[in-house]
Scaffold this motif. Structure first.
Motif, PDB file in Angstrom:
ATOM      1  N   LEU A   1      -2.169   4.210   3.975  1.00 18.08           N
ATOM      2  CA  LEU A   1      -2.994   3.332   4.804  1.00 18.08           C
ATOM      3  C   LEU A   1      -3.450   4.116   6.026  1.00 18.08           C
ATOM      4  CD1 LEU A   1      -3.755   0.327   4.535  1.00 18.08           C
ATOM      5  CD2 LEU A   1      -1.769  -0.220   5.950  1.00 18.08           C
TER       6      LEU A   1
ATOM      7  N   SER B   1       0.841  -1.200   0.000  1.00 17.55           N
ATOM      8  CA  SER B   1       0.000   0.000   0.000  1.00 17.55           C
ATOM      9  C   SER B   1       0.871   1.243   0.000  1.00 17.55           C
ATOM     10  CB  SER B   1      -0.905   0.030   1.236  1.00 17.55           C
ATOM     11  OG  SER B   1      -1.658  -1.145   1.371  1.00 17.55           O
TER      12      SER B   1
ATOM     13  N   THR C   1       5.187   3.118   2.477  1.00 15.74           N
ATOM     14  CA  THR C   1       3.786   3.146   2.894  1.00 15.74           C
ATOM     15  C   THR C   1       3.622   4.248   3.923  1.00 15.74           C
ATOM     16  OG1 THR C   1       3.415   0.783   2.533  1.00 15.74           O
ATOM     17  CG2 THR C   1       1.924   1.902   4.067  1.00 15.74           C
TER      18      THR C   1
END
Lengths: 113, 116
Positions: A11, A8, A108
């Motif tokens: 997040l 990702s 991320t």
């Protein structure tokens, strides 16, 4: 070229949740690393792994755990997320013992609300 | 334990000019590796240049070169003919050769702005 893929880019999770960050590499590198990056603090090592099922604590392992069941995948786990774990998380790999550089994923950006 | 110091949190340079980013480190080891990494905004961190401590010759990669002063424990990065694409965070890194893990220590980074 080495490809390091983090699951990702962004997040958002809530306090107390169990959070998984995944990292996959395609170059058969033995060594994999998880860093967190915070402004003014640079990169700080959380955990690293030098082989499947092998792991070592870095400089700031508290509140984190890792898993490496397969050579290409290295997971970072926040067992019970807290707001002070809001940060940018970078995965990196490195092969061999020569002066090879680390290869990084895109990162991320994790926000804990 | 090794430490890496980047004393310039931010710097700016005019396009086409030259800029030098400083990095000092502290170690008791005689052999090690040094790296400069570049992290463009919202993009992947990539290697700019590397230096092996046993090599006296300064490393060069196109417009990027280093001034490695082993006795002074200094490893500065010079960017010549700066381009807009050079705007990024730059991290200096020290890699120990001790132990199987060979720990890497990063500096806190220097944010480089390139002015058109």
């Amino acid at each position: 070229d080495v490809k390091v893929t983090q699951s990702s880019r962004y997040l958002v999770k809530r306090t107390g949740e169990k959070v998984f960050l995944e990292c996959v590499q395609d170059m058969d590198h033995e060594n994999m690393f998880w860093y967190r990056q915070d402004p003014g603090l640079g990169l700080r090592l959380i955990y690293f792994s030098y082989d499947v099922k092998m792991k070592e604590k870095g400089d700031i392992p508290e509140g984190y755990s890792v898993s490496r069941e397969k050579k290409e995948r290295f997971s970072l786990i926040l067992e019970s997320a807290s707001t002070n774990q809001t940060s940018m998380y970078l995965c990196a790999t490195r092969g061999g013992l020569q002066p090879q550089p680390q290869h990084f994923g895109d990162g991320t950006r994790l926000s804990i609300l | 334990a090794q430490t890496v110091t980047q004393s310039q949190p931010e710097m700016s340079v005019q396009e086409a000019e030259t800029v030098t980013l400083s990095c000092t480190y502290d170690t008791s080891e005689s052999d090690y590796y040094l790296f400069w990494y570049k992290q463009p905004p919202s993009r992947q961190m990539i290697l700019v240049i590397r230096q092996e401590a046993y090599k006296q010759q300064n490393a060069t990669e196109n417009r990027f070169s280093v001034n490695f002063q082993k006795a002074a424990k200094s490893f500065s990065l010079k960017i010549s003919d700066s381009q807009l694409g050079d705007a990024a965070m730059y991290f200096c890194a020290y890699r120990s050769l001790r132990g199987g893990y060979q720990k890497v220590t990063f500096g806190t980074g220097t944010k480089l702005q390139v002015i058109p």
